[in-house]
Design a protein around this motif. Structure first.
Motif, PDB file in Angstrom:
ATOM      1  N   HIS A   1     -49.091   8.324   5.927  1.00 25.25           N
ATOM      2  CA  HIS A   1     -50.072   9.387   6.089  1.00 25.25           C
ATOM      3  C   HIS A   1     -51.475   8.815   5.925  1.00 25.25           C
ATOM      4  O   HIS A   1     -51.644   7.634   5.611  1.00 25.25           O
ATOM      5  CB  HIS A   1     -49.842  10.531   5.094  1.00 25.25           C
ATOM      6  CG  HIS A   1     -50.043  10.146   3.660  1.00 25.25           C
ATOM      7  ND1 HIS A   1     -49.083   9.494   2.912  1.00 25.25           N
ATOM      8  CD2 HIS A   1     -51.104  10.306   2.819  1.00 25.25           C
ATOM      9  CE1 HIS A   1     -49.522   9.280   1.695  1.00 25.25           C
ATOM     10  NE2 HIS A   1     -50.757   9.758   1.603  1.00 25.25           N
TER      11      HIS A   1
ATOM     12  N   TRP B   1     -57.974  15.485   1.871  1.00 23.62           N
ATOM     13  CA  TRP B   1     -56.840  15.942   2.662  1.00 23.62           C
ATOM     14  C   TRP B   1     -55.872  14.786   2.871  1.00 23.62           C
ATOM     15  O   TRP B   1     -56.287  13.643   3.098  1.00 23.62           O
ATOM     16  CB  TRP B   1     -57.287  16.457   4.026  1.00 23.62           C
ATOM     17  CG  TRP B   1     -58.211  17.631   3.989  1.00 23.62           C
ATOM     18  CD1 TRP B   1     -57.882  18.951   4.052  1.00 23.62           C
ATOM     19  CD2 TRP B   1     -59.644  17.593   3.894  1.00 23.62           C
ATOM     20  NE1 TRP B   1     -59.004  19.733   3.997  1.00 23.62           N
ATOM     21  CE2 TRP B   1     -60.108  18.933   3.901  1.00 23.62           C
ATOM     22  CE3 TRP B   1     -60.568  16.563   3.799  1.00 23.62           C
ATOM     23  CZ2 TRP B   1     -61.451  19.255   3.823  1.00 23.62           C
ATOM     24  CZ3 TRP B   1     -61.904  16.879   3.714  1.00 23.62           C
ATOM     25  CH2 TRP B   1     -62.335  18.211   3.727  1.00 23.62           C
TER      26      TRP B   1
ATOM     27  N   THR C   1     -52.819  13.889   5.467  1.00 23.78           N
ATOM     28  CA  THR C   1     -52.265  14.375   6.720  1.00 23.78           C
ATOM     29  C   THR C   1     -51.589  13.243   7.470  1.00 23.78           C
ATOM     30  O   THR C   1     -52.015  12.084   7.368  1.00 23.78           O
ATOM     31  CB  THR C   1     -53.362  15.003   7.599  1.00 23.78           C
ATOM     32  OG1 THR C   1     -52.805  15.381   8.859  1.00 23.78           O
ATOM     33  CG2 THR C   1     -54.514  14.040   7.834  1.00 23.78           C
ATOM     34  N   SER C   2     -50.558  13.576   8.214  1.00 18.20           N
ATOM     35  CA  SER C   2     -49.882  12.573   9.039  1.00 18.20           C
ATOM     36  C   SER C   2     -50.556  12.423  10.394  1.00 18.20           C
ATOM     37  O   SER C   2     -50.253  11.486  11.143  1.00 18.20           O
ATOM     38  CB  SER C   2     -48.409  12.967   9.240  1.00 18.20           C
ATOM     39  OG  SER C   2     -48.318  14.247   9.856  1.00 18.20           O
TER      40      SER C   2
ATOM     41  N   GLN D   1     -58.613  16.264  11.354  1.00 14.50           N
ATOM     42  CA  GLN D   1     -58.573  17.296  10.329  1.00 14.50           C
ATOM     43  C   GLN D   1     -59.673  18.313  10.602  1.00 14.50           C
ATOM     44  O   GLN D   1     -60.840  17.947  10.777  1.00 14.50           O
ATOM     45  CB  GLN D   1     -58.777  16.683   8.938  1.00 14.50           C
ATOM     46  CG  GLN D   1     -58.843  17.677   7.808  1.00 14.50           C
ATOM     47  CD  GLN D   1     -57.530  18.430   7.590  1.00 14.50           C
ATOM     48  OE1 GLN D   1     -56.459  17.805   7.591  1.00 14.50           O
ATOM     49  NE2 GLN D   1     -57.592  19.734   7.409  1.00 14.50           N
TER      50      GLN D   1
END
Length: 729
Positions: A543, A561, A563-564, A568
């Motif tokens: 990620h 954050w 996130t994979s 964003q």
């Protein structure tokens, strides 16, 4: 003929001439004002990516003050076609003399010099060098003063075949005469066209962005040289000569320096040896803190860490951090050396980093810097000898003036281990020396070693040793040095000897993503931040971690954050400048280096005003529409824009006006009308439109009393009023 007629005829004639000229010369650039200068094309600095080359090449290693002068002179004298220099500063008059000698003996030798613009400590010297070389016909440019905070790199390209990386400038303290006091510096020369082409791309890009020297930039003062003498014995005067297969990774700031430093620290398994002038920006949440975190993580996973630095910027903070984690930190010797100006890392005695990169956030993320990572045990061991020499004569205070180390650094199960307690800080007031030893989980043993002694580098009997028998592979041996002065015991910090017959393959960090520019200004507080995908050399990227801060140092991270994906959506509720950075984390939770930093300015619009209901029906034809006041979070509301339409969707705008009031008087014939209003702030940002209100105008018609009569009656009243006023006068 009147003057106005003459003017009109003259204007017509001038227009005719202009028309003829434009017809005859259709390609003339009439939009460029006379006497103005054409703006140059803006060149974006080239991005230099992480690349590791497996090369079979020749390498020469040398250090200052031992053999640096002789080796640099050797390589420059060997040049046949070209010498390209990109360096922070030059203040050595003998190097300037050598350049002129090379030109005299080989006039066809192409030489270019790219000097640091406004380099601290070299301003006058660089001006003189630039002036002197330009007068002799050489090409001299300043590095861009907008691309980098400082152009602090120090590298030389010779004949497009050999690249030399220095930790030091072409300075009197980096390339001294024999037995003259100077800095500790590392240099490395690599002869390989593929490696050199990488650094040539760096040079060419910076050269294109550079500014040609002009005499108006200053002529400086002539260079002088009057160094202090030294009794230093130059034990490393003979350069190291190596050839064979090796992995080579060029690194440059601001592109890949942090990635390179973290790579070296994160890959360490047994030993990590760092020599750096200083740590600064400690606690700022930037690149230096990332390096410190990586050092602490290396210690936590079982790596023996040593740090040689100086009592300089933030030294109290870094000393406390390292000592609190049982990491040895010493101050470089100043008896024989002007300063420790080296910026190097040795990993497991088999990987070495030679560079100009200081441990400051600027150096890593804003400067131009240059370095190289060489994965070759013979080369690393050559520099390790120099490092161990400096370690043995260093000072320390938090370690209670007791320093230890051993040989070999990573012993095998067949090696007897020679551990030395260095006593020069307490010499000659040494009454007893002991070494505490703990092998594996065995109990501590203590042995007095006062009689086991050998001379130091200065010829003094101050080095005390104990031999530890060979131990099985995988054994960890903890040692602590003790020195008694009268009744006071000085006790060093524990250090761990790791017996390893072989080093396993360790997890390598993922590559560094690149953040895309989210734009300059956002006006609604919602935007998308995106970045390029990272890769992992021995696994997968699990990620990404995106951080936002109100400062480019990221001292305070306001949100984060995980996130994979590679983008964003970000929403903020207050105006200001926001900074972003991102890094990749692999499937074994190993962090990559932080990306470049991007920023965006958020200018939030004013709040939407609210229209009051003007009523359902108006029978006069004149009425007032009013609304509530708006507020602006980052400025002031300057005015309101009021609109009228005959459709609720405002497809047709019948009337628009700007007003500073909170109401608008409307006069309209019969019909249905729709209203809306919005606020405009001092930045020109509009608020959302208000609610929509409507009204129906129905002015009644009086039968038998024609409109013409009404108009005539009004006219008679007005005329009568005027006549009465005149009589009164």
């Amino acid at each position: 003929m009147t003057s106005m007629s003459l003017f009109r005829r003259g204007l017509f004639g001038l227009s005719l001439v202009v028309l003829i000229v434009m017809t005859l010369f259709p390609l003339m650039n009439v939009s460029q004002p006379l006497g103005s200068t054409i703006q140059p094309t803006i060149i974006v600095p080239q991005q230099h990516t992480w690349q590791t080359f497996n090369r079979n090449m020749n390498v020469t290693t040398f250090v200052s003050p031992d053999g640096s002068r002789d080796e640099l002179w050797h390589f420059l004298n060997a040049a046949q076609e070209s010498i390209y220099v990109e360096i922070y500063g030059i203040n050595h008059p003998h190097i300037l003399d050598l350049i002129h000698q090379l030109n005299a003996s080989n006039p066809s030798l192409d030489m270019k010099f790219l000097l640091g613009w406004n380099s601290l400590g070299y301003t006058s010297e660089n001006q003189y060098v630039a002036y002197n070389l330009t007068q002799a016909g050489f090409e001299v440019r300043w590095t861009s003063n907008t691309d980098f905070t400082y152009a602090h790199q120090k590298f030389v390209i010779i004949d497009n075949e050999t690249t030399i990386i220095h930790s030091g400038n072409w300075a009197k303290t980096s390339f001294p005469e024999f037995q003259k006091k100077a800095n500790r510096e590392w240099s490395i020369a690599m002869t390989d066209t593929q490696i050199t082409s990488y650094y040539r791309a760096v040079f060419d890009g910076d050269w294109r962005n550079g500014t040609a020297y002009d005499i108006s930039h200053g002529t400086g003062s002539p260079l002088t040289y009057s160094p202090a003498s030294s009794t230093y014995s130059h034990p490393f005067a003979t350069a190291g000569e190596f050839s064979g297969s090796m992995n080579v990774t060029p690194i440059v700031s601001p592109d890949t320096s942090l990635q390179g430093i973290l790579y070296c620290i994160n890959i360490a398994q047994a030993t990590l040896d760092i020599q750096i002038p200083y740590f600064t920006s400690v606690g700022d949440g930037g690149a230096v803190d990332d390096i410190i975190d990586a050092i602490l993580a290396a210690k936590a996973r079982g790596v023996t860490v040593r740090v040689i630095t100086e009592e300089d910027q933030d030294w109290v903070e870094i000393e406390q951090i390292l000592i609190d984690n049982d990491i040895s930190i010493v101050w470089h010797d100043t008896r024989w050396f002007t300063a420790n100006h080296n910026k190097g890392i040795i990993v497991d005695g088999r990987i070495v980093l030679v560079s100009s990169i200081n441990y400051s956030d600027n150096s890593i993320t804003n400067n131009r810097e240059a370095g190289v990572i060489i994965e070759n045990e013979e080369i690393a061991q050559w520099y390790l000898q120099v490092y161990n020499f400096d370690w043995g004569i260093a000072d320390c205070d938090a370690m209670e003036e007791v320093n230890v180390y051993w040989n070999p650094s990573i012993p095998k199960s067949s090696n007897t281990i020679n551990v030395t307690v260095y006593g020069h800080m307490l010499y000659p007031d040494i009454d007893e020396v002991q070494l505490d030893v703990k092998i594996g989980s065995d109990p501590w043993s203590n042995q007095t070693i006062t009689s086991n002694i050998y001379p130091s580098a200065e010829g003094q009997l101050e080095n005390f040793f104990r031999e530890i028998p060979a131990q099985p592979d995988g054994t960890n041996i903890t040692v602590v040095g003790r020195i008694r002065n009268a009744t006071t015991w000085h006790i060093g910090i524990p250090m761990v000897i790791r017996v390893r017959n072989a080093l396993v393959t360790v997890n390598q960090p993922p590559s560094t993503p690149t953040l895309a520019d989210p734009g300059t200004v956002d006006t609604d507080g919602s935007f998308t931040v995106s970045w390029s995908a990272a890769t992992d050399p021995d696994g997968t990227v699990n990620h990404y971690q995106l951080q936002i801060s109100d400062a480019d140092t990221f001292t305070t991270v306001t949100d984060e954050w995980n996130t994979s994906g590679t983008s964003q959506l970000v929403t903020v509720t207050s105006q200001g400048v926001y900074y972003f950075r991102v890094r990749a984390i692999d499937n074994q939770d190993l962090n990559g280096a932080w990306s470049n930093t991007v920023d965006i300015t958020v200018l939030l619009p004013p709040s939407a005003p609210s229209l009051n209901n003007p009523g359902d029906i108006d029978v006069v034809g004149t009425f007032t529409v009013s609304w509530t006041a708006s507020t602006d979070p980052d400025g002031t509301v300057t005015h309101y824009q009021f609109q009228i339409s005959d459709t609720s969707g405002f497809a047709t705008i019948l009337f628009t006006t700007n007003t500073t009031q909170l109401s608008q008087v409307v006069t309209a014939p019969n019909g249905v009308y729709y209203f809306r209003v919005r606020a405009i702030d001092n930045d020109g940002n509009p608020s959302p439109w208000s609610n929509t209100e409507s009204i129906t105008v129905e002015v009644p018609f009086i039968p038998g009393f024609p409109i013409e009569a009404i108009i005539l009656s009004v006219a008679i009243v007005l005329l009568t009023t005027l006549m009465l006023r005149r009589r009164r006068q």
